[in-house]
Design an enzyme around this catalytic site. Structure first.
Site, mmCIF file in Angstrom:
data_model
loop_
_atom_site.group_PDB
_atom_site.id
_atom_site.type_symbol
_atom_site.label_atom_id
_atom_site.label_comp_id
_atom_site.label_asym_id
_atom_site.label_seq_id
_atom_site.Cartn_x
_atom_site.Cartn_y
_atom_site.Cartn_z
ATOM 1 C CG ASP A 161 -4.556 16.673 22.930
ATOM 2 O OD1 ASP A 161 -5.173 17.704 23.319
ATOM 3 O OD2 ASP A 161 -3.888 17.027 21.852
ATOM 4 C CD GLU A 162 -0.660 14.149 27.808
ATOM 5 O OE1 GLU A 162 -1.457 14.762 28.066
ATOM 6 O OE2 GLU A 162 0.441 14.243 27.631
ATOM 7 N N GLY A 163 -5.729 12.547 28.030
ATOM 8 C CA GLY A 163 -6.961 12.385 28.761
ATOM 9 C C GLY A 163 -7.105 12.794 30.153
ATOM 10 C CE LYS A 164 -3.154 17.463 30.476
ATOM 11 N NZ LYS A 164 -2.715 17.266 28.939
ATOM 12 C CG ASN B 117 -2.601 26.565 25.109
ATOM 13 O OD1 ASN B 117 -3.237 26.873 26.334
ATOM 14 N ND2 ASN B 117 -1.520 26.564 25.019
ATOM 15 N N GLY C 18 -7.886 22.123 26.447
ATOM 16 C CA GLY C 18 -9.167 21.968 26.508
ATOM 17 C C GLY C 18 -9.863 20.605 26.308
ATOM 18 C CG HIS C 19 -10.992 18.470 29.577
ATOM 19 N ND1 HIS C 19 -9.940 19.070 29.931
ATOM 20 C CD2 HIS C 19 -11.765 18.555 30.479
ATOM 21 C CE1 HIS C 19 -10.127 19.329 31.277
ATOM 22 N NE2 HIS C 19 -11.289 19.137 31.592
ATOM 23 C CB THR C 20 -15.901 18.547 25.852
ATOM 24 O OG1 THR C 20 -15.472 17.476 25.203
ATOM 25 C CG2 THR C 20 -15.997 19.717 24.930
ATOM 26 N NE ARG D 107 12.117 42.474 31.705
ATOM 27 C CZ ARG D 107 13.383 42.725 31.829
ATOM 28 N NH1 ARG D 107 13.917 43.441 33.059
ATOM 29 N NH2 ARG D 107 14.305 42.763 30.777
ATOM 30 C CD GLN E 52 -0.827 23.390 27.007
ATOM 31 O OE1 GLN E 52 -0.305 24.102 28.050
ATOM 32 N NE2 GLN E 52 -2.287 24.003 26.687
ATOM 33 C CB THR F 286 -11.009 19.480 22.861
ATOM 34 O OG1 THR F 286 -9.820 19.238 23.064
ATOM 35 C CG2 THR F 286 -12.129 18.647 22.940
ATOM 36 N N GLY G 13 -9.949 21.325 16.473
ATOM 37 C CA GLY G 13 -10.499 20.397 15.774
ATOM 38 C C GLY G 13 -9.671 19.997 14.574
ATOM 39 C CG LEU H 136 -5.626 -0.716 27.679
ATOM 40 C CD1 LEU H 136 -4.177 -0.655 27.397
ATOM 41 C CD2 LEU H 136 -5.778 -1.442 28.901
#
Ligand code: IMP
Length: 417
Positions: A13-16, A38, A40-42, A139, A220, A295, A298, A328
């Site tokens: 969730d660093e803002g990638k 797992n 996600g971003h909007t 396997r 992640q 995201t 929730g 920032l």
């Protein structure tokens, strides 16, 4: 031509999303190499909100080809839902035939295991990620390419349930009904198979031919890496840059510039060590100002200060050429800003990340805060306190900060020369 790579250097969730979205416009091919839905971003495009979990962010660039690599675990159900947001993906989305499938039972196992773990629960996203990777490694998983012959795939899944009957019974998971499962697999075959290819060969060919700019998009963050993160409170894949080699079939020399993404503070979702966590009012303030709610699930994110020890470790693990410092502006109005510059561990001051991170205490250095950086678009327009903070983080992490983000808006980004 080597491929550039974006990787989170904290707990996700660093803002990638913003950076990949910004950069994806310049790339011809964008690839995901690990994780699943797992992540996600909007992204808001022309007033329409688009949620991305599995499809690489390059999908918003009409000219880019997007690859879901073999290292990704794919829930066909989630992928189809995501694909519905776009008119026509033909030729713009490719899925490796070696990517593993996530079925409903993986999700059920994930949730059941979490319940059984009780107070030791990982706090997973409940998407079946861990069980799908477990099946891959033991396997008994299934790959995208198996959708070519659903009769055989169906028999294999039914046999798997039979072989593990006692286990599924103990977890309270019922065996799938064969005919219903056949229908489900048939739908996936029809809708997804046209996108399934040998993604590694595709990439090699493009690289050999040259002239294609390729971006590898990590999901992640480094501290959630299965080997180098805060095990067992991690995700089940190699989130670090090295994961792009196994997760796409690339050689180390195929990787070019690596950009590590970090927030100007720190967050974590789920359980596990987080040395700089603020549990009181300061944490609440960071959560509110940063809108720190997951995201995908929730869930409120745990919030705290920038951990420069963990960031330096992550930068080294990934071989970051530079960092992008996100959000920032969330620190706007804080009188004092703290940064962990070392840890106290077994009575000593240390500057590395030990494997039992739960036993460290952060050693903080305090920095003066600033009024407002929100919306600032030039280095020279930043308040002196913000510049000093950024320069200190560069020193502490041994990595240049080349990109700064001062609001969610694409335009509110400072690219330093
Ligand atoms: P899993 O990946 O669902 O198995 O969850 C394992 C851990 O990784 C949990 O602590 C999750 O909260 C965390 N996690 C998984 N995906 C993300 C993500 O995209 N952002 C932040 N944390 C994540």
């Amino acid at each position: 031509m080597a491929a550039d790579l974006i990787v989170g250097i904290q707990w996700g969730d660093e803002g990638k999303g913003k950076i990949v979205d910004l950069l994806a416009q310049k790339y011809d091919i964008v690839c995901r190499y690990q994780g699943g839905h797992n992540a996600g971003h909007t992204i808001v495009v022309a007033g329409k909100t688009i949620a991305l979990h599995l499809i690489p962010s390059g999908i918003l660039n009409p000219k880019a080809t997007n690859i879901i690599g073999n290292g990704v675990v794919v829930s066909p159900e989630a992928l189809l839902k995501e694909m519905e947001q776009f008119d026509n993906l033909e030729g713009r989305l490719l899925i490796s035939d070696k990517a593993h499938l996530i079925f409903k039972y993986h999700e059920q196992i994930d949730k059941a295991r979490e319940r059984l773990r009780g107070k030791n629960a990982i706090g997973t996203t409940g998407r079946g990620i861990g069980p799908a990777y477990s099946d891959k490694v033991s396997r008994q998983g299934h790959r995208m390419g198996e959708l070519r012959d659903i009769d055989t795939l169906l028999d294999k899944i039914m046999d798997y349930f039979k072989a593990n009957e006692a286990y599924f019974k103990a977890l309270g998971i019922a065996s799938p009904k064969k005919e219903e499962l056949r229908e489900e697999l048939e739908l996936y075959r029809q809708r997804l198979l046209p996108f399934v290819v040998d993604a590694t060969n595709y990439l090699w060919e493009k690289m050999e031919r040259g002239g294609h700019k390729i971006l590898l998009e990590g999901a992640q963050g480094t501290m959630l890496d299965i080997d180098h993160g805060t095990y067992p409170y991690v995700t089940s894949s190699n989130t670090i840059a090295a994961g792009a080699c196994t997760g796409l079939g690339l050689a180390p020399k195929d990787i070019g510039k690596v950009t590590g993404i970090a927030k100007a503070y720190c967050t974590r979702v789920g359980n596990g060590p987080f040395p700089t966590e603020e549990l009181g009012a300061l944490g609440d303030r960071l959560r509110e100002q940063g809108h720190e709610f997951g995201t995908t699930t929730g869930r409120p994110r745990r919030c705290g200060w920038f951990d420069a020890v963990a960031a330096r470790y992550a930068s080294r693990l990934n071989g970051c050429d530079e960092l992008a410092l996100m959000k920032l502006d969330v620190l706007d109005g804080f009188e004092k800003i703290k940064v962990a510059v070392a840890y106290e561990y077994e009575g000593e001051r240390i500057g590395y990340v030990p494997s039992d991170l739960e036993n460290v205490r952060p050693v903080y250095e305090e920095f003066a805060g600033w009024d407002k950086v929100e919306g600032v678009r030039g280095w020279d327009d930043l308040p002196i306190e913000a510049k000093l903070y950024i320069e200190a983080l560069e020193d502490l992490t041994d990595t240049r900060i080349g990109i700064l983000s001062t609001s969610p808006d694409r335009a509110d980004t400072i690219i330093r020369k």
